[in-house]
Design a protein around this motif. Sequence first.
Motif, PDB file in Angstrom:
ATOM      1  N   LEU A  89       0.826  -1.201   0.000  1.00 16.24           N
ATOM      2  CA  LEU A  89       0.000   0.000   0.000  1.00 16.24           C
ATOM      3  C   LEU A  89       0.864   1.258   0.000  1.00 16.24           C
ATOM      4  O   LEU A  89       1.760   1.414   0.834  1.00 16.24           O
ATOM      5  CB  LEU A  89      -0.905   0.020   1.227  1.00 16.24           C
ATOM      6  CG  LEU A  89      -2.034  -1.013   1.273  1.00 16.24           C
ATOM      7  CD1 LEU A  89      -2.501  -1.221   2.705  1.00 16.24           C
ATOM      8  CD2 LEU A  89      -3.198  -0.593   0.389  1.00 16.24           C
ATOM      9  N   GLY A 145      -0.517   5.007  -0.219  1.00 16.48           N
ATOM     10  CA  GLY A 145      -1.683   5.830  -0.443  1.00 16.48           C
ATOM     11  C   GLY A 145      -1.886   6.859   0.640  1.00 16.48           C
ATOM     12  O   GLY A 145      -1.008   7.124   1.473  1.00 16.48           O
ATOM     13  N   ASN A 165      -5.237   8.914   3.135  1.00 11.66           N
ATOM     14  CA  ASN A 165      -6.594   8.877   3.659  1.00 11.66           C
ATOM     15  C   ASN A 165      -7.409  10.020   3.058  1.00 11.66           C
ATOM     16  O   ASN A 165      -6.893  11.126   2.851  1.00 11.66           O
ATOM     17  CB  ASN A 165      -6.567   9.028   5.182  1.00 11.66           C
ATOM     18  CG  ASN A 165      -6.019   7.799   5.884  1.00 11.66           C
ATOM     19  OD1 ASN A 165      -6.774   6.969   6.384  1.00 11.66           O
ATOM     20  ND2 ASN A 165      -4.692   7.669   5.929  1.00 11.66           N
ATOM     21  N   ALA A 201      -0.298   7.558  -6.141  1.00 10.47           N
ATOM     22  CA  ALA A 201      -0.766   6.591  -5.147  1.00 10.47           C
ATOM     23  C   ALA A 201      -1.358   5.359  -5.815  1.00 10.47           C
ATOM     24  O   ALA A 201      -1.881   5.431  -6.933  1.00 10.47           O
ATOM     25  CB  ALA A 201      -1.812   7.236  -4.240  1.00 10.47           C
ATOM     26  N   SER A 235      -3.455   3.424  -3.777  1.00 12.11           N
ATOM     27  CA  SER A 235      -4.542   3.065  -2.868  1.00 12.11           C
ATOM     28  C   SER A 235      -5.033   4.303  -2.151  1.00 12.11           C
ATOM     29  O   SER A 235      -4.345   5.333  -2.080  1.00 12.11           O
ATOM     30  CB  SER A 235      -4.058   2.031  -1.838  1.00 12.11           C
ATOM     31  OG  SER A 235      -2.860   2.469  -1.213  1.00 12.11           O
ATOM     32  N   ARG A 269      -7.434   5.193   1.535  1.00  2.85           N
ATOM     33  CA  ARG A 269      -8.228   4.760   2.690  1.00  2.85           C
ATOM     34  C   ARG A 269      -9.369   5.756   2.840  1.00  2.85           C
ATOM     35  O   ARG A 269      -9.147   6.948   3.049  1.00  2.85           O
ATOM     36  CB  ARG A 269      -7.367   4.708   3.951  1.00  2.85           C
ATOM     37  CG  ARG A 269      -8.087   4.178   5.202  1.00  2.85           C
ATOM     38  CD  ARG A 269      -7.070   3.963   6.321  1.00  2.85           C
ATOM     39  NE  ARG A 269      -7.657   3.495   7.558  1.00  2.85           N
ATOM     40  CZ  ARG A 269      -7.908   4.265   8.624  1.00  2.85           C
ATOM     41  NH1 ARG A 269      -7.625   5.573   8.594  1.00  2.85           N
ATOM     42  NH2 ARG A 269      -8.438   3.758   9.725  1.00  2.85           N
ATOM     43  N   MET A 299      -0.063   4.745   4.604  1.00  2.00           N
ATOM     44  CA  MET A 299      -1.098   5.634   4.086  1.00  2.00           C
ATOM     45  C   MET A 299      -1.098   6.904   4.925  1.00  2.00           C
ATOM     46  O   MET A 299      -1.375   6.870   6.120  1.00  2.00           O
ATOM     47  CB  MET A 299      -2.469   4.944   4.120  1.00  2.00           C
ATOM     48  CG  MET A 299      -2.456   3.561   3.478  1.00  2.00           C
ATOM     49  SD  MET A 299      -4.091   2.860   3.216  1.00  2.00           S
ATOM     50  CE  MET A 299      -4.525   3.663   1.670  1.00  2.00           C
ATOM     51  N   SER A 342       5.664   3.643  -5.204  1.00  4.99           N
ATOM     52  CA  SER A 342       4.341   3.054  -5.426  1.00  4.99           C
ATOM     53  C   SER A 342       4.301   2.219  -6.695  1.00  4.99           C
ATOM     54  O   SER A 342       4.855   2.608  -7.736  1.00  4.99           O
ATOM     55  CB  SER A 342       3.301   4.166  -5.523  1.00  4.99           C
ATOM     56  OG  SER A 342       2.023   3.651  -5.822  1.00  4.99           O
TER      57      SER A 342
END
Length: 435
Positions: free
Chosen positions: A52, A54, A56, A78, A80, A82, A282, A325
């Motif tokens: 991951l 990423g 939020n 990114a 991903s 959240r 993240m 990434s």
Amino acid sequence: MNRTRVFSAATMLALAATITSVPVAAHAADRSGGFRVVDGRLVDATGKDFVLRGVNHAHTWYTGRTDRSLADIKALGANSVRVVLSTGTRWTKNDTADVAKVVAQCKANRLVCVLEAHDTTGYGEQGDAASLSEAVDYWLEVAGALEGQEKYVIVNLGNEPHGNAGHTAWTQDTKDAIGRLRAAGFDHTLMADAPNWGQDWSGTMRENAPAVFASDPDRNTVFSIHMYGVYDTAAEVEDYLGSFVDRGLPIVVGEFGYDHSDGNPDEDAIMSTARSLDLGYMGWSWSGNGGGVEYLDLATGFDATRLTAWGERLFKGPDGIRETSHEAGVYRRGCSVAYRLDDWGTGFNADVTIRNTGAQPVKGWKLDFGLPGGRTVNSAWNAAVTQDGGQIRATSRSWTEDIPVGGAVSFGVNVTGAGAVPASFDLDGVSCAKS
């Protein structure tokens, strides 16, 4: 360091150790063909490691911002996101239709969706917080939006599900939540946040993670630590993350920042340690922070062209998202191209067949290839073709834009000049095998 403080960037946004050394065997949960844990590693639907990288995004408070935000987050590198959701206990509920829309937006932007129920934040200390059991009720209610999405969605049981009071209940509560979801048919990878406002200063998750992992009949649970003021030295970061890796337990940093009211986290150590151990992270959070933690915005006013210093650091700095990434395998395109000539010396026709060998259907495509000097494309069929010197670009027509997984489409060109075979082909920037 005083370990009895209350820690939570997420809560401030919304509201203004003993190591068990018992080895744990990690088995693949492959009933769904989605994400799974294998030997302590998160593996995607293609069977490849997935790390991951990423941020939020506070969807539940900014539902109108999500579409653009996810596109911007993806464009910055990114793999991903959240996504903050509400069960309706504390904030306006994100219902099944809304969750389905979020998942579709993640997929459209080729992002893995980590969906989290935020109302559990600080349970035991925040009087209106939801329990993990209530979070499970919510996941069961919105199950229609999640069924069949195991390749794209990770279900984060509940954000920071216990404060400092009553944190010892975390172990049984988490086991019970996992058991209920599995009994209801959830095949997704599940993510379990730590207690103590996510920071596990008590070592509760650290000590009991093997038992929680073993309680999952699918052995498909990932643990998530939130790193703020408790993790203000490299030694603390390395010790905590290393304790999970050493025991073959899957761990990610589900939230972290570069500063906080409870202390100054060592973001450089968090990012470099995650990279060296090949673990996911993240950052908190894209934009819209309030309650005194506005400095944790990665982008000012949801504007990707106005990254803050924290945003520049996370996306573009050493060990950052852009540098480390890799897109989930389920989104990666794969292709092969067959090129057949009908050559009469002063000109030729070429029949070109593109086959989709990737994991996702293709809708709309551009195929780039080169021809030696002196060749001129006169006409084309089943594709629109442009030429810039020796570079040729073929773009799909409406009747050739769809290439299903394992399927193929063909187009042709008429060219003046001696027959020639391109050295390589790129489909939407992805190199294709020649067949």
